[in-house]
Design a protein around this motif. Structure first.
Motif, mmCIF file in Angstrom:
data_model
loop_
_atom_site.group_PDB
_atom_site.id
_atom_site.type_symbol
_atom_site.label_atom_id
_atom_site.label_comp_id
_atom_site.label_asym_id
_atom_site.label_seq_id
_atom_site.Cartn_x
_atom_site.Cartn_y
_atom_site.Cartn_z
ATOM 1 N N MET A 1 1.057 -1.402 0.038
ATOM 2 C CA MET A 1 0.122 -0.073 0.102
ATOM 3 C C MET A 1 0.746 1.224 -0.079
ATOM 4 O O MET A 1 1.803 1.360 0.737
ATOM 5 C CB MET A 1 -0.599 -0.027 1.142
ATOM 6 N N LYS A 2 0.482 2.313 -0.870
ATOM 7 C CA LYS A 2 1.349 3.349 -0.945
ATOM 8 C C LYS A 2 1.011 4.376 0.015
ATOM 9 O O LYS A 2 0.007 4.398 0.346
ATOM 10 C CB LYS A 2 1.276 4.104 -2.358
ATOM 11 N N PHE A 3 2.008 5.112 0.530
ATOM 12 C CA PHE A 3 1.720 6.108 1.394
ATOM 13 C C PHE A 3 1.094 7.306 0.887
ATOM 14 O O PHE A 3 1.301 8.073 -0.126
ATOM 15 C CB PHE A 3 3.015 6.451 2.198
ATOM 16 N N GLU A 4 -0.145 7.883 1.293
ATOM 17 C CA GLU A 4 -0.763 8.842 0.699
ATOM 18 C C GLU A 4 -1.256 9.834 1.650
ATOM 19 O O GLU A 4 -1.422 9.689 2.800
ATOM 20 C CB GLU A 4 -1.974 8.180 -0.043
ATOM 21 N N LEU A 5 -1.263 11.085 1.054
ATOM 22 C CA LEU A 5 -1.587 12.399 2.062
ATOM 23 C C LEU A 5 -2.641 13.215 1.247
ATOM 24 O O LEU A 5 -2.767 13.274 0.195
ATOM 25 C CB LEU A 5 -0.132 12.960 2.510
ATOM 26 N N LYS A 6 -3.639 13.517 1.969
ATOM 27 C CA LYS A 6 -4.643 14.506 1.419
ATOM 28 C C LYS A 6 -3.951 15.778 1.191
ATOM 29 O O LYS A 6 -3.470 16.330 1.803
ATOM 30 C CB LYS A 6 -5.654 14.573 2.438
ATOM 31 N N PRO A 7 -3.986 16.065 -0.145
ATOM 32 C CA PRO A 7 -3.459 17.284 -0.629
ATOM 33 C C PRO A 7 -3.998 18.575 0.238
ATOM 34 O O PRO A 7 -2.856 19.354 0.515
ATOM 35 C CB PRO A 7 -3.799 17.548 -2.218
ATOM 36 N N LEU A 8 -5.104 18.825 0.433
ATOM 37 C CA LEU A 8 -5.563 20.007 1.042
ATOM 38 C C LEU A 8 -5.120 20.148 2.580
ATOM 39 O O LEU A 8 -4.404 21.232 2.712
ATOM 40 C CB LEU A 8 -7.119 20.347 1.170
ATOM 41 N N SER A 9 -5.262 19.128 3.142
ATOM 42 C CA SER A 9 -4.618 19.059 4.697
ATOM 43 C C SER A 9 -3.241 19.384 4.801
ATOM 44 O O SER A 9 -2.636 19.885 5.613
ATOM 45 C CB SER A 9 -5.244 17.871 5.229
ATOM 46 N N THR A 10 -2.534 18.598 3.677
ATOM 47 C CA THR A 10 -1.170 18.628 3.899
ATOM 48 C C THR A 10 -0.431 19.971 3.547
ATOM 49 O O THR A 10 0.367 20.472 4.279
ATOM 50 C CB THR A 10 -0.610 17.501 2.792
ATOM 51 N N VAL A 36 8.825 20.744 3.344
ATOM 52 C CA VAL A 36 8.836 19.239 2.697
ATOM 53 C C VAL A 36 7.246 18.881 2.358
ATOM 54 O O VAL A 36 7.039 18.276 1.272
ATOM 55 C CB VAL A 36 9.308 18.281 3.593
ATOM 56 N N PRO A 37 6.302 18.883 3.215
ATOM 57 C CA PRO A 37 4.942 18.604 2.879
ATOM 58 C C PRO A 37 4.283 19.420 1.647
ATOM 59 O O PRO A 37 3.597 19.069 0.808
ATOM 60 C CB PRO A 37 3.915 19.049 4.034
ATOM 61 N N LEU A 38 4.769 20.729 1.309
ATOM 62 C CA LEU A 38 4.344 21.454 0.226
ATOM 63 C C LEU A 38 4.885 20.712 -0.696
ATOM 64 O O LEU A 38 4.078 20.642 -1.988
ATOM 65 C CB LEU A 38 4.992 22.890 0.447
ATOM 66 N N LEU A 39 6.521 20.452 -1.047
ATOM 67 C CA LEU A 39 6.957 19.719 -1.921
ATOM 68 C C LEU A 39 6.072 18.673 -2.375
ATOM 69 O O LEU A 39 6.084 18.054 -3.566
ATOM 70 C CB LEU A 39 8.383 19.593 -1.834
ATOM 71 N N TRP A 40 5.725 17.960 -1.218
ATOM 72 C CA TRP A 40 5.040 16.550 -1.344
ATOM 73 C C TRP A 40 3.844 16.897 -2.419
ATOM 74 O O TRP A 40 3.282 15.790 -3.203
ATOM 75 C CB TRP A 40 4.688 15.888 -0.277
ATOM 76 N N VAL A 41 2.946 17.782 -1.948
ATOM 77 C CA VAL A 41 1.774 17.985 -2.811
ATOM 78 C C VAL A 41 1.872 18.664 -4.106
ATOM 79 O O VAL A 41 0.982 18.712 -4.808
ATOM 80 C CB VAL A 41 0.694 18.637 -1.954
ATOM 81 N N LEU A 42 3.086 19.163 -4.423
ATOM 82 C CA LEU A 42 3.339 19.585 -5.709
ATOM 83 C C LEU A 42 3.971 18.572 -6.675
ATOM 84 O O LEU A 42 3.997 18.772 -8.020
ATOM 85 C CB LEU A 42 4.406 20.750 -5.704
ATOM 86 N N ASN A 43 3.992 17.419 -6.344
ATOM 87 C CA ASN A 43 4.629 16.138 -7.027
ATOM 88 C C ASN A 43 3.425 15.816 -7.689
ATOM 89 O O ASN A 43 2.539 15.395 -7.578
ATOM 90 C CB ASN A 43 5.156 15.052 -6.057
ATOM 91 N N GLY A 44 3.763 15.592 -9.365
ATOM 92 C CA GLY A 44 2.843 15.120 -10.095
ATOM 93 C C GLY A 44 1.589 15.678 -10.459
ATOM 94 O O GLY A 44 0.762 15.263 -11.083
ATOM 95 N N VAL A 45 1.599 17.091 -10.139
ATOM 96 C CA VAL A 45 0.523 17.999 -10.551
ATOM 97 C C VAL A 45 0.818 18.801 -11.739
ATOM 98 O O VAL A 45 2.197 19.198 -12.065
ATOM 99 C CB VAL A 45 -0.107 18.775 -9.487
ATOM 100 N N ARG A 46 -0.126 19.674 -12.415
ATOM 101 C CA ARG A 46 0.348 20.479 -13.516
ATOM 102 C C ARG A 46 0.368 21.857 -12.852
ATOM 103 O O ARG A 46 0.132 22.125 -11.635
ATOM 104 C CB ARG A 46 -1.030 20.688 -14.305
ATOM 105 N N PRO A 47 1.106 22.745 -13.391
ATOM 106 C CA PRO A 47 1.318 23.943 -13.036
ATOM 107 C C PRO A 47 -0.016 24.720 -12.555
ATOM 108 O O PRO A 47 0.282 25.387 -11.451
ATOM 109 C CB PRO A 47 2.126 24.789 -14.315
#
Length: 230
Positions: A1-10, A36-47
């Protein structure tokens, strides 16, 4: 199971962690991990999505950081409470829209590879801090480097690189920790795998720069003490 975080709360937590690094809370060590959490939620998203998440991060950070403006406006500006809160929210939104969100958007657009995370994130963070200090009359309060004012030995380096150099050092450390987390959790950056050597090299480079800054600070303080006692 992959480690996931909810983007908004993160992204909100990331903004609040950064706020906690400044007075009155003053947990300055959090500045080294808060992004670090900010970078995490920027991963894999469009500009465009990065822009939106940057806005949320900025609003969470600036609202919690500049809360004291509300009682100031009420007591000294004689404004009603609802208007003071509205002005604070508007101010936080403007700072987020003009500086934080474009930084996040530009970083995602330019930082397509893991190596570019280490290079572009500190560069763009400090670049937009610089713009914030001068653009539209400037708002140079609460730059990332200012969170380290309790670390007297560390901030001596500012006599060479200024507060922006301290900000860059913190941003590099956050980027290196982020890449290390990706490797440990087996995650990619923008669909590109993160090499263990790059992660270790980034962490080593960040640690080396911190050690050099700390060493310089020790020498500088000793020199000043010697001059003061002469």
């Amino acid at each position: 199971m992959k480690f996931e975080l909810k983007p908004l709360s993160t992204v909100i937590v990331s903004g609040l962690l950064l706020t906690a690094a400044f007075p009155k809370i003053g947990l300055d060590g959090l500045a080294w991990v808060a992004l670090v959490p900010l970078l995490w939620v920027l991963n894999g998203v469009r500009p465009g999505e990065a822009f939106r998440r940057g806005v949320i991060f900025g609003i969470a950070h600036f609202l919690s950081l500049l809360y004291w403006l509300v009682p100031t406006m009420i007591i000294y500006g004689h404004l009603p409470a609802y208007l003071s809160v509205a002005i604070l929210f508007l101010f936080a939104a403007i700072l987020s829209l003009v500086f934080v969100a474009p930084m996040a958007c530009g970083f995602v657009a330019a930082g397509r590879t893991p190596l570019r995370v280490l290079l572009f994130f500190p560069l763009m963070w400090v670049g937009f801090e610089y713009l914030r200090s001068f653009l539209f009359t400037g708002f140079p309060w609460a730059l990332l480097g200012y969170s380290q004012t309790p670390r007297l030995q560390l901030i001596q380096l500012s006599d060479i690189v200024g507060v922006y150099g301290i900000s860059a050092l913190i941003a590099v450390a956050n980027a290196a920790l982020f890449l290390g987390a990706l490797v440990i959790l087996g995650r990619a950056w923008q669909t590109r795998p993160v090499g263990g050597r790059l992660a270790v090299g980034g962490l080593a480079a960040a640690a080396g720069m911190i050690a050099l800054a700390w060493g310089y600070g020790g020498l500088r303080i000793a020199e000043i003490d010697q001059l003061a006692s002469a």
